[in-house]
Design a protein around this motif. Structure first.
Motif, PDB file in Angstrom:
ATOM      1  N   PRO A  78      41.026  42.357  36.331  1.00  0.00           N
ATOM      2  CA  PRO A  78      40.481  41.204  37.057  1.00  0.00           C
ATOM      3  C   PRO A  78      41.525  40.414  37.834  1.00  0.00           C
ATOM      4  O   PRO A  78      41.190  39.751  38.818  1.00  0.00           O
ATOM      5  CB  PRO A  78      39.854  40.353  35.950  1.00  0.00           C
ATOM      6  CG  PRO A  78      39.526  41.330  34.859  1.00  0.00           C
ATOM      7  CD  PRO A  78      40.632  42.333  34.914  1.00  0.00           C
ATOM      8  N   TYR A  79      42.791  40.480  37.406  1.00  0.00           N
ATOM      9  CA  TYR A  79      43.838  39.754  38.127  1.00  0.00           C
ATOM     10  C   TYR A  79      44.143  40.377  39.483  1.00  0.00           C
ATOM     11  O   TYR A  79      44.906  39.791  40.274  1.00  0.00           O
ATOM     12  CB  TYR A  79      45.113  39.708  37.283  1.00  0.00           C
ATOM     13  CG  TYR A  79      45.029  38.774  36.108  1.00  0.00           C
ATOM     14  CD1 TYR A  79      45.065  37.392  36.274  1.00  0.00           C
ATOM     15  CD2 TYR A  79      44.899  39.276  34.815  1.00  0.00           C
ATOM     16  CE1 TYR A  79      44.987  36.538  35.197  1.00  0.00           C
ATOM     17  CE2 TYR A  79      44.817  38.424  33.725  1.00  0.00           C
ATOM     18  CZ  TYR A  79      44.857  37.056  33.917  1.00  0.00           C
ATOM     19  OH  TYR A  79      44.777  36.205  32.846  1.00  0.00           O
ATOM     20  N   LEU A  80      43.577  41.553  39.777  1.00  0.00           N
ATOM     21  CA  LEU A  80      43.801  42.158  41.081  1.00  0.00           C
ATOM     22  C   LEU A  80      43.026  41.456  42.189  1.00  0.00           C
ATOM     23  O   LEU A  80      43.273  41.721  43.368  1.00  0.00           O
ATOM     24  CB  LEU A  80      43.430  43.645  41.032  1.00  0.00           C
ATOM     25  CG  LEU A  80      44.337  44.498  40.131  1.00  0.00           C
ATOM     26  CD1 LEU A  80      43.793  45.916  40.028  1.00  0.00           C
ATOM     27  CD2 LEU A  80      45.767  44.505  40.644  1.00  0.00           C
ATOM     28  N   GLU A  81      42.103  40.600  41.837  1.00  0.00           N
ATOM     29  CA  GLU A  81      41.495  39.735  42.848  1.00  0.00           C
ATOM     30  C   GLU A  81      42.575  38.802  43.389  1.00  0.00           C
ATOM     31  O   GLU A  81      43.283  38.154  42.604  1.00  0.00           O
ATOM     32  CB  GLU A  81      40.354  38.908  42.239  1.00  0.00           C
ATOM     33  CG  GLU A  81      39.080  39.675  41.996  1.00  0.00           C
ATOM     34  CD  GLU A  81      38.332  40.009  43.283  1.00  0.00           C
ATOM     35  OE1 GLU A  81      38.806  39.623  44.374  1.00  0.00           O
ATOM     36  OE2 GLU A  81      37.290  40.670  43.188  1.00  0.00           O
ATOM     37  N   PRO A  82      42.746  38.717  44.706  1.00  0.00           N
ATOM     38  CA  PRO A  82      43.825  37.888  45.247  1.00  0.00           C
ATOM     39  C   PRO A  82      43.822  36.448  44.728  1.00  0.00           C
ATOM     40  O   PRO A  82      44.886  35.896  44.437  1.00  0.00           O
ATOM     41  CB  PRO A  82      43.572  37.937  46.764  1.00  0.00           C
ATOM     42  CG  PRO A  82      42.905  39.257  46.972  1.00  0.00           C
ATOM     43  CD  PRO A  82      42.035  39.468  45.758  1.00  0.00           C
ATOM     44  N   ALA A  83      42.662  35.840  44.578  1.00  0.00           N
ATOM     45  CA  ALA A  83      42.599  34.450  44.123  1.00  0.00           C
ATOM     46  C   ALA A  83      43.087  34.277  42.696  1.00  0.00           C
ATOM     47  O   ALA A  83      43.423  33.162  42.278  1.00  0.00           O
ATOM     48  CB  ALA A  83      41.164  33.925  44.243  1.00  0.00           C
TER      49      ALA A  83
END
Length: 510
Positions: free
Chosen positions: A159-164
């Motif tokens: 989930p941390y691969l989302e830029p935000a």
């Protein structure tokens, strides 16, 4: 529920208030440094239509939370001050107070692993960590939520691969033996030198990502005008042949096991998200931070853009575009930007550093052509077999010197630079600027590093003698260019009277 609430705050990147209705942006915390001499921008989130009052010392402004739940205010610029300030944010039902705010200069440090390299692993760490804390130097570390070298990402990291969400919110800390240990060594040493020289509070925000290529720190807008750069932002990045194959390989090493397991991974216009994907670190790191006024940028990156001739040549257009994009993001065309030149590593252990001399020379030329851009020469503090040389203090101190000379107008001697070559009887005469009281060799030995060559590279070594601020060169053979330090791991040894090294260069011969 307490754990869930904390997770929500982490995802949002916002600071909790006494009530959930009002929050401050990630970077606004107790203990921070506010950029001097620029309007103070404070922002956050709250309940739509809610009135928000923001008071910083003797200045107060009001605003209303917008329908999208965001709010922002701008307060007058303040002069540098080491006297702690308080920031008060209030609504009719909530109150948030920050304390110990200083006013000075804020520098952003970014790049790849040699910028991320921590103080605890640095050559001078034992002495550095024994030194007294500096209450006027504050550190903020943005840690990647998903980062591994050649290992698969875990499911909980995806989930941390989302830029935000990619960078985990940090915490402002006073520089002391605890906070400094895992902080960027180059960033810390440079910031410390600037703080001690200028005497104002300094805040350092670090957000480097090991192995990241320059294009990950850019966006397509502004690059598409150049066909060479436009190709970087086209199609699925996993299949893009103009990108670095090593970076794509790392993407597969990190993500393939999750893909085979059918785990849903975040995607964007260039395919599956990854920190090496073009544009991701710009969106994750630069855009959120660009709302915060800062003094300038420190940068140490290039290894992932120098592994082939095509990539090294590509970087000569890529890096100026990156600098200009960051300046547009902060809406400051003259935003100071300082960078570290690639150091030295040989090819004997299989490292693909054949084109590092070409890359270093491109960096040298860029530093001499763009305004408010400076470079620290590092080729003499490399390592023959380690891409992470441990003497980061020399690098940070040299970076600080460039900053002190150009941004702070300190009367210091800069590193020597080649100015012109003149033909003379039996050879050539090289004139250098910034020689100081005279040129010398770093090790007291004969001059090393000069050669004649053609467009393909050096082929005939030259003898050299130092005479004050010039170098007299002799040797047999013909060539169209004078080369210096043109090896992946160079032992070229000219320094000026402040023992600052001469950069790798290639100059046309008269």
């Amino acid at each position: 529920m307490k754990k869930l609430f904390s997770l929500i705050l982490l995802v949002c990147g916002l600071m909790p208030a006494t009530h959930a209705q009002i929050r401050l942006a990630e970077f606004w915390q107790s203990g921070m440094v506010i950029q001097r001499d620029q309007p103070v921008h404070v922002w956050g989130s709250g309940t739509p239509a809610q009135r928000v009052r923001v008071r910083l010392a003797d200045n107060e402004v009001q605003t209303t939370v917008l329908p999208d739940s965001t709010w922002s205010v701008t307060l007058p610029a303040r002069r540098a001050s080491a006297a702690p300030l308080k920031l008060l944010v209030q609504t009719d039902s909530a109150r948030l107070e920050l304390d110990d705010l200083l006013v000075g200069d804020v520098w952003v440090c970014a790049g790849q692993s040699n910028m991320a390299f921590p103080v605890l692993a640095e050559r001078h760490a034992a002495q550095t960590l024994r030194e007294a804390p500096n209450p006027l130097l504050r550190l903020y570390d943005r840690i990647p939520g998903a980062f591994r070298y050649n290992e698969p990402f875990k499911a909980h990291e995806a989930p941390y691969l989302e830029p935000a969400r990619y960078f985990r919110p940090g915490q402002w800390q006073v520089a002391d033996s605890a906070s400094v240990r895992r902080f960027s060594a180059v960033c810390y040493y440079a910031g410390r030198a600037v703080q001690e020289s200028v005497g104002v509070p300094v805040g350092l925000i670090h957000m480097a990502v090991g192995g990241s290529p320059a294009e990950a720190w850019m966006r397509a807008e502004g690059a598409v005008a150049d066909a060479l750069l436009q190709s970087l932002f086209t199609g699925d990045w996993f299949a893009n042949k103009t990108l670095e194959p090593w970076c794509i390989q790392r993407g597969h090493e990190n993500l393939d096991s999750l893909l085979r397991a059918g785990y849903p991974l975040p995607r964007g216009p260039y395919g599956i998200h990854h920190p090496y994907e073009p544009g991701l670190l710009y969106e994750a790191g630069v855009l959120p931070l660009s709302r915060l006024p800062v003094k300038g940028i420190m940068w140490y990156q290039g290894e992932s853009n120098a592994l082939s001739e095509q990539r090294a040549q590509q970087h000569e257009a890529l890096f100026p575009a990156l600098i200009n994009q960051w300046r547009r993001a902060w809406n400051r065309p003259e935003l100071p930007f300082y960078f570290c030149q690639l150091s030295s590593i040989s090819t004997e252990k299989g490292y693909k550093s054949d084109y590092w001399p070409l890359f270093r020379d491109g960096q040298r030329r860029l530093a001499g052509t763009m305004p408010n851009v400076g470079m620290a020469v590092t080729s003499d503090v490399g390592h023959p077999t380690d891409v992470h040389p441990t003497d980061k203090k020399s690098v940070g101190d040299r970076l600080a010197r460039a900053m002190l000379i150009q941004t702070y107008k300190k009367p210091l001697l800069a590193a020597p630079v080649p100015v012109r070559v003149r033909r003379r009887a039996g050879g050539w005469e090289l004139h250098l600027a910034n020689a100081g009281e005279g040129l010398q060799t770093a090790d007291g030995q004969e001059v090393r590093g000069f050669a004649l060559g053609d467009a393909t590279g050096p082929h005939t070594e030259l003898s050299a003698q130092l005479r004050g601020k010039t170098v007299h060169l002799t040797g047999r053979g013909n060539g169209q260019f004078l080369y210096y330090g043109w090896q992946p791991y160079t032992t070229a040894n000219i320094v000026n009277s402040e023992r600052l090294p001469l950069s790798t260069f290639k100059l046309p011969l008269p």
